[in-house]
Scaffold this motif. Structure first.
Motif, short mmCIF file in Angstrom:
data_model
loop_
_atom_site.label_atom_id
_atom_site.label_comp_id
_atom_site.label_asym_id
_atom_site.label_seq_id
_atom_site.Cartn_x
_atom_site.Cartn_y
_atom_site.Cartn_z
N VAL A 1 3.19 32.33 16.99
CA VAL A 1 2.35 33.50 16.72
C VAL A 1 2.26 33.73 15.20
CG1 VAL A 1 2.11 36.00 17.05
CG2 VAL A 1 2.81 34.56 18.96
N ARG A 2 3.41 33.57 14.51
CA ARG A 2 3.39 33.75 13.04
C ARG A 2 2.47 32.73 12.38
NH1 ARG A 2 8.85 34.61 13.14
NH2 ARG A 2 9.38 32.56 12.34
N ASP A 3 2.57 31.45 12.82
CA ASP A 3 1.69 30.41 12.26
C ASP A 3 0.24 30.73 12.56
OD1 ASP A 3 3.89 29.12 11.39
OD2 ASP A 3 3.45 27.21 12.37
N GLY A 4 0.01 31.22 13.78
CA GLY A 4 -1.36 31.58 14.18
C GLY A 4 -1.89 32.68 13.29
N LEU A 5 -1.04 33.68 13.03
CA LEU A 5 -1.45 34.80 12.17
C LEU A 5 -1.77 34.30 10.76
CD1 LEU A 5 0.94 37.72 13.10
CD2 LEU A 5 -1.55 37.86 12.87
N ALA A 6 -0.91 33.36 10.26
CA ALA A 6 -1.14 32.82 8.91
C ALA A 6 -2.48 32.09 8.86
CB ALA A 6 0.00 31.88 8.52
N MET A 7 -2.76 31.30 9.91
CA MET A 7 -4.03 30.57 9.97
C MET A 7 -5.21 31.53 9.99
SD MET A 7 -3.76 27.66 12.86
CE MET A 7 -5.40 26.97 12.75
N LYS A 8 -5.01 32.59 10.83
CA LYS A 8 -6.08 33.55 11.06
C LYS A 8 -6.44 34.26 9.75
CE LYS A 8 -6.29 37.47 14.22
NZ LYS A 8 -7.59 37.88 13.91
N GLY B 1 4.60 27.33 9.44
CA GLY B 1 5.65 28.31 9.19
C GLY B 1 6.91 27.67 8.62
N ASP B 2 7.14 26.40 8.98
CA ASP B 2 8.36 25.74 8.51
C ASP B 2 8.06 24.77 7.36
OD1 ASP B 2 6.97 23.85 9.91
OD2 ASP B 2 8.57 23.39 11.34
N ALA B 3 6.96 25.02 6.62
CA ALA B 3 6.58 24.11 5.52
C ALA B 3 7.72 24.00 4.50
CB ALA B 3 5.30 24.59 4.84
N ALA B 4 8.40 25.13 4.24
CA ALA B 4 9.47 25.10 3.22
C ALA B 4 10.59 24.16 3.64
CB ALA B 4 10.00 26.51 3.02
N ALA C 1 0.86 -1.19 0.00
CA ALA C 1 0.00 0.00 0.00
C ALA C 1 0.90 1.24 0.00
CB ALA C 1 -0.89 0.00 1.24
N LEU C 2 0.28 2.42 -0.19
CA LEU C 2 1.04 3.66 -0.04
C LEU C 2 0.92 4.10 1.41
CD1 LEU C 2 2.64 6.05 -1.27
CD2 LEU C 2 0.43 7.19 -1.59
N GLY C 3 2.01 3.98 2.16
CA GLY C 3 2.01 4.43 3.56
C GLY C 3 2.37 5.91 3.59
N ILE C 4 1.69 6.67 4.45
CA ILE C 4 1.97 8.12 4.54
C ILE C 4 2.30 8.49 5.98
CG2 ILE C 4 1.02 10.43 4.21
CD1 ILE C 4 -0.54 9.43 1.87
N LEU C 5 3.48 9.07 6.17
CA LEU C 5 3.91 9.53 7.50
C LEU C 5 3.17 10.81 7.85
CD1 LEU C 5 7.83 9.62 7.58
CD2 LEU C 5 6.39 8.51 9.29
N ALA C 6 2.69 10.92 9.09
CA ALA C 6 2.06 12.17 9.55
C ALA C 6 3.17 13.04 10.13
CB ALA C 6 1.03 11.87 10.61
N SER C 7 3.37 14.24 9.57
CA SER C 7 4.51 15.03 10.06
C SER C 7 4.12 16.25 10.88
CB SER C 7 5.40 15.46 8.89
OG SER C 7 5.00 16.72 8.38
N ALA C 8 2.81 16.62 10.88
CA ALA C 8 2.44 17.85 11.58
C ALA C 8 2.73 17.75 13.08
CB ALA C 8 0.96 18.16 11.35
N THR C 9 2.78 16.54 13.60
CA THR C 9 3.03 16.35 15.02
C THR C 9 4.51 16.01 15.30
OG1 THR C 9 2.09 14.15 14.67
CG2 THR C 9 0.69 15.77 15.72
N MET C 10 5.38 16.22 14.30
CA MET C 10 6.83 15.98 14.49
C MET C 10 7.58 17.29 14.27
SD MET C 10 7.44 12.69 12.03
CE MET C 10 6.57 11.14 12.29
N ASP C 11 8.69 17.49 14.99
CA ASP C 11 9.52 18.64 14.62
C ASP C 11 10.36 18.22 13.40
OD1 ASP C 11 11.79 17.27 15.51
OD2 ASP C 11 11.79 18.27 17.46
N VAL C 12 11.09 19.16 12.80
CA VAL C 12 11.74 18.84 11.52
C VAL C 12 12.84 17.77 11.67
CG1 VAL C 12 11.19 20.92 10.21
CG2 VAL C 12 13.15 20.92 11.71
#
Ligand code: FMN
Length: 354
Positions: free
Chosen positions: A276-283, A80-83, A42-53
Motif C-alpha cells: 500500500v505504501r509503494d502504491g501510495l508513492a507511485m500514486k 519502498g525498499d529501494a534504500a 558486455a555490461l550485464g545488468i541484473l533485473a531486481s524489481a522482480t526479486m526480493d532483497v
C-alpha cells in the motif's frame, strides 16, 4: 574470443571490454544471463524489481562467483525498499546501478559517494537533462521501437536529441541487434548500445524454449504496443491474450489486477502495508488513480507466466520490434564477438570524404 574492440566513454566509465549493454529485463536478466554477458565483455545488468532483497543479494553473489567482469543491477527508485537494495549494491561492490525510473538526487549522491556508477534509463530529453543535472554518470535512452515500457519517439529521433542535450555518455537502446546498429549509434554520438530483446534471444537466457520460439517466429508486424496490461504503453508480441486484453472491459482488468497484486505480494516477499505504501508513492509521484496503481501488479506477474513458467497463453512477452529481425539463439559470447566483428567491418566499409 574476438580481439576487435572499440573504446568509448562507456567502456572507460565502467571498465567493460565492449560498448554493449545487456539490459535489466524482469525475470529474464538473472545471474546466468548477466554473468554470460559480462564474461563476453558486455555490461550485464541484473533485473531486481522482480526479486526480493535476499534473492537480490544471492543473485549478485552468484554473478560474482561466475565472473570477475563488472556488472550492474537495475532497480526501481520508487520501491519502498529501494534504500535496502542500494545498500546491497554498495556492500557487495556492484559497479553500476541502473534505474527504470529517475532516481532522486539524494539516491544518486549516495551511490556516487560509494563509487557506484549511476545510469538511469530515460525516454525523453527533459528526463535526461534532469538526471544529468543531478549527477548521473550516463543515461540509457530508449526509443519507441524498444521492448517493454516504451515511448512514442523513435531511437533515430530521440538519440541525437539527447546526445545534444547532455554532456554525459549516452547509451542508445531500442531496436539494436547487430554491429551496423552499434556503428550507427556511435555516429549519432552515443557511447554504446543497450539491447534487451537480442539478449533474451540467446542460448544463455533462461527463458523457456517454447517462448523463445514465439519470438523467433515473430515478424516486425507481430510486435505491438498496448496500454491494457498496466495502463502504460508496453511493447510486446501480439498474441491472442493481448487481443483479448485489448477487447476486455474495466471490471475484468481490475479483477485480474487484484489477483496479480496478491500473487506479486507473495513473490516479492512484500507485506500488504508495504504494497500500500509503494502504491501510495507511485500514486503521488505520477498522479495515478488507485485502479492504475493496482494494474501495475499485472506486469510482473504476466511477464513471469511466460518468461519463467513458459505459459505463452497466460503471459505477456515484452519485445522490441527487432524481434522481427532475429532468427537465431547464439551464446552471449558468440553474439558479442559477432557484433564487434560486424561493427569493425561496417566502420571500414563506410565511404570516406575526399
Ligand atoms: C522481456 C522484457 C522485459 C523487460 N523488463 C524491464 C525491466 O524490468 N526494467 C527495465 O528498466 N526495462 C525492462 N525492459 C526494457 C529493456 O530493459 C530494454 O530497455 C529494451 O528491451 C530495449 O529495446 P530492445 O528490446 O529493442 O533491445 C524489458 C524488455 C523486455 C524485452
Amino acid at each position: 574470443m574476438s580481439d576487435a574492440t572499440i573504446a568509448t566513454p562507456l567502456t572507460a566509465l565502467v571498465g567493460v571490454r565492449h560498448p554493449i549493454v545487456q539490459t535489466g529485463m524482469g525475470w529474464v536478466a538473472g545471474p546466468r544471463l548477466v554473468s554470460a554477458a559480462a564474461h563476453a565483455g558486455a555490461l550485464g545488468i541484473l533485473a531486481s524489481a522482480t526479486m526480493d532483497v535476499d534473492r537480490l543479494r544471492s543473485a549478485v553473489r552468484e554473478v560474482r562467483s561466475r565472473t570477475d567482469a563488472p556488472f550492474g543491477v537495475n532497480l526501481r527508485a520508487d520501491a519502498g525498499d529501494a534504500a535496502e537494495r542500494v545498500r546491497i549494491i554498495i556492500d557487495e561492490g556492484v559497479k553500476v546501478a541502473s534505474f527504470a525510473l529517475a532516481p532522486s538526487r539524494e539516491l544518486i549522491a549516495r551511490l556516487k559517494d560509494a563509487g557506484v556508477v549511476v545510469i538511469p534509463s530515460i525516454g525523453a530529453r527533459r528526463h535526461a537533462e534532469k538526471v544529468a543535472a543531478w549527477g548521473a554518470d550516463a543515461v540509457l535512452v530508449q526509443g519507441g521501437e524498444g521492448g517493454g515500457h516504451t515511448g512514442g519517439v523513435a531511437t533515430t529521433v530521440l538519440l541525437p536529441q539527447v546526445v545534444d542535450a547532455v554532456d554525459i555518455p549516452v547509451i542508445a537502446a531500442g531496436g539494436f541487434h547487430d554491429g551496423r546498429g552499434l556503428v550507427a549509434a556511435l555516429s549519432y554520438g552515443a557511447a554504446g548500445v543497450a539491447m534487451g530483446t537480442r539478449f533474451l534471444l540467446t542460448s544463455d537466457s533462461t527463458v523457456p524454449e517454447a517462448v523463445k520460439a514465439r519470438y523467433l517466429a515473430a515478424a516486425v508486424g507481430d510486435v505491438t504496443v498496448t496500454t491494457k496490461v498496466d495502463g502504460l504503453p508496453h511493447r510486446m508480441l501480439r498474441t491472442e491474450l493481448v487481443d483479448a486484453l485489448e477487447r476486455s472491459g474495466r471490471t475484468a482488468s481490475l479483477l485480474r489486477a487484484v489477483r496479480h497484486a496478491a500473487a506479486f505480494r507473495r513473490e516479492s516477499g512484500m507485506s500488504w502495508p508495504r504494497m500500500v505504501r509503494d502504491g501510495l508513492a507511485m500514486k503521488h509521484g505520477k498522479e495515478l488513480t488507485w485502479s492504475q496503481v493496482l494494474l501495475a501488479a499485472n506486469t510482473p506477474m504476466m511477464l513471469k507466466a511466460s518468461m519463467v513458467d513458459g505459459r505463452t497463453d497466460l503471459g505477456v512477452m515484452a519485445s522490441g520490434q527487432v524481434a522481427g529481425l532475429i532468427d537465431d539463439l547464439p551464446s552471449c559470447a558468440e553474439l558479442v564477438d559477432r557484433i564487434m566483428a560486424e561493427a569493425t567491418t561496417a566502420l571500414r566499409a563506410l565511404p570516406r570524404p575526399h
